[in-house]
Scaffold this active site. Structure first.
Site, mmCIF file in Angstrom:
data_model
loop_
_atom_site.group_PDB
_atom_site.id
_atom_site.type_symbol
_atom_site.label_atom_id
_atom_site.label_comp_id
_atom_site.label_asym_id
_atom_site.label_seq_id
_atom_site.Cartn_x
_atom_site.Cartn_y
_atom_site.Cartn_z
ATOM 1 N N CYS A 82 3.730 23.820 6.997
ATOM 2 C CA CYS A 82 2.415 23.710 7.409
ATOM 3 C C CYS A 82 2.155 23.173 8.425
ATOM 4 C CB CYS A 82 2.007 23.394 6.204
ATOM 5 S SG CYS A 82 2.517 21.426 5.339
ATOM 6 N N HIS A 100 -3.590 18.349 6.334
ATOM 7 C CA HIS A 100 -2.664 17.365 7.269
ATOM 8 C C HIS A 100 -3.413 17.151 8.354
ATOM 9 C CE1 HIS A 100 -0.049 18.109 4.386
ATOM 10 N NE2 HIS A 100 0.893 19.071 4.815
#
Length: 340
Positions: free
Chosen positions: A130, A242
């Site tokens: 990711c 994130h």
């Protein structure tokens, strides 16, 4: 004509997000099959305004499935991915198991869609980590413009990257602190609530963690093996989203204004970069969005040609589910997969 699409791991965070995105983007599916372990039998998952019943993985026959999106971890992908591929399904795997396999394309469609032409060696395509996915969406157009020599990245990764149990732990610890109950750490090595932990995945012999190694190795495979990469991966007490602080050294001259304009016109990127209070994106702002956001674009005066940028994205979307669906869309758009 449409496609039969199976989602393996449909009850997890990423699997559910895959279902949402397939519906939102009107993917041309004639049938969606949500698959999970036998313990999930009897459960349903949402697909648009419909509820779909879970099918057990251990007895499922992948014959007739066109695309199988895997979001159930490396062990499941290792065992069932080849079975699905052998049955004729194109496997798009979100785990780390196949990422470094030289016969399996590792793909972010905005970065290296041409790699998909080699998927038929094993009928498997790997989704990157990711953190790597969002970083390379931002770096690819800059690399094309000025050639990146070196990357120094520090990540600020949400707990959703570690699964449902990790999200529950952040909630429990936060509540425990407010009511003065004992704080117990089960999924993390230290307390995550009101804390940050510089440790994601296992430690390797050189002192880096495997998460940090993934950022380095996957950048080399997808973008350019000549780029030097060093990383520090940190878990932070955020549920979804994130963030990354990235320092970039270039071979050629590039100004912050040039970089800003390049990124504004790059696929998948959205620049929010006002030099004022709140003129940047944070993880809370990106949840539920498709874009990779770039803020805080500024010159690094310690380098001949260097920039600093701040990159934020919904890790359950671009970092996982969205990228997998975009890979499927790219296969269709390139004429590499067609419905029978």
């Amino acid at each position: 004509m449409g496609f039969r699409v199976a989602i393996v791991g449909a009850t997890g965070n990423v699997g559910r997000e895959m279902l949402n995105i397939l519906s939102e983007r009107d993917f041309p599916a004639t049938e969606i099959i949500p698959i999970a372990s036998r313990k999930s039998l009897g459960q349903t998952v949402d697909y648009g305004d419909r509820e779909l019943k879970i099918v057990a993985l251990d007895t499922f026959d992948f014959s007739g499935v066109d695309i199988a999106l895997f979001a159930a971890g490396s062990g499941v992908s290792k065992e069932f991915g080849p079975k699905a591929a052998k049955a004729g399904a194109v496997v798009i795997d979100n785990s780390s198991h196949y990422r470094m396999d030289p016969d399996v394309p590792l793909v972010v469609p905005e970065v290296n869609p041409e790699a998909l032409k080699k998927f038929d060696k094993k009928n498997i395509i790997a989704n990157p980590n990711c953190s790597t996915a969002q970083m390379l969406v931002a770096l690819k157009p800059l690399h094309d413009a000025a050639t990146i020599k070196r990357i120094v990245v520090s990540t600020y990764q949400s707990v959703s990257g570690a699964g449902n149990a990790a999200m529950d732990e952040l909630f429990r610890q936060t509540r425990a602190i407010f009511v003065n109950d004992p704080v117990e750490a089960e999924n993390f090595t230290k307390q995550i609530a009101f804390n940050v932990i510089p440790h994601i995945d296992v430690f390797m012999d050189d002192g880096y963690t495997k998460e940090e190694w993934k950022l380095m190795a996957e950048t080399h495979k997808m973008l350019d093996p000549k780029i030097k990469v060093t990383a520090t991966a940190v878990r932070v007490p955020v549920f979804i989203g994130h963030a990354e602080a990235i320092n970039i050294e270039f071979k050629d001259e590039i100004s912050e204004d040039q970089a800003r304009e390049i990124l504004r016109n790059a696929p998948g990127c959205l620049v929010i970069d006002k030099r004022e209070d709140g003129g940047y994106i944070t993880p809370v702002d990106c949840v539920g969005d498709f874009a990779t956001y770039i803020s805080r674009i500024r010159k690094d005066d310690t380098l001949k040609s260097g920039l600093n940028i701040w990159v934020v994205s919904d890790n359950l979307r671009k970092g996982a589910a969205l990228n997998a669906v975009q890979i499927a869309e790219s296969l269709l758009n390139q004429g590499l997969l067609s419905a029978d």
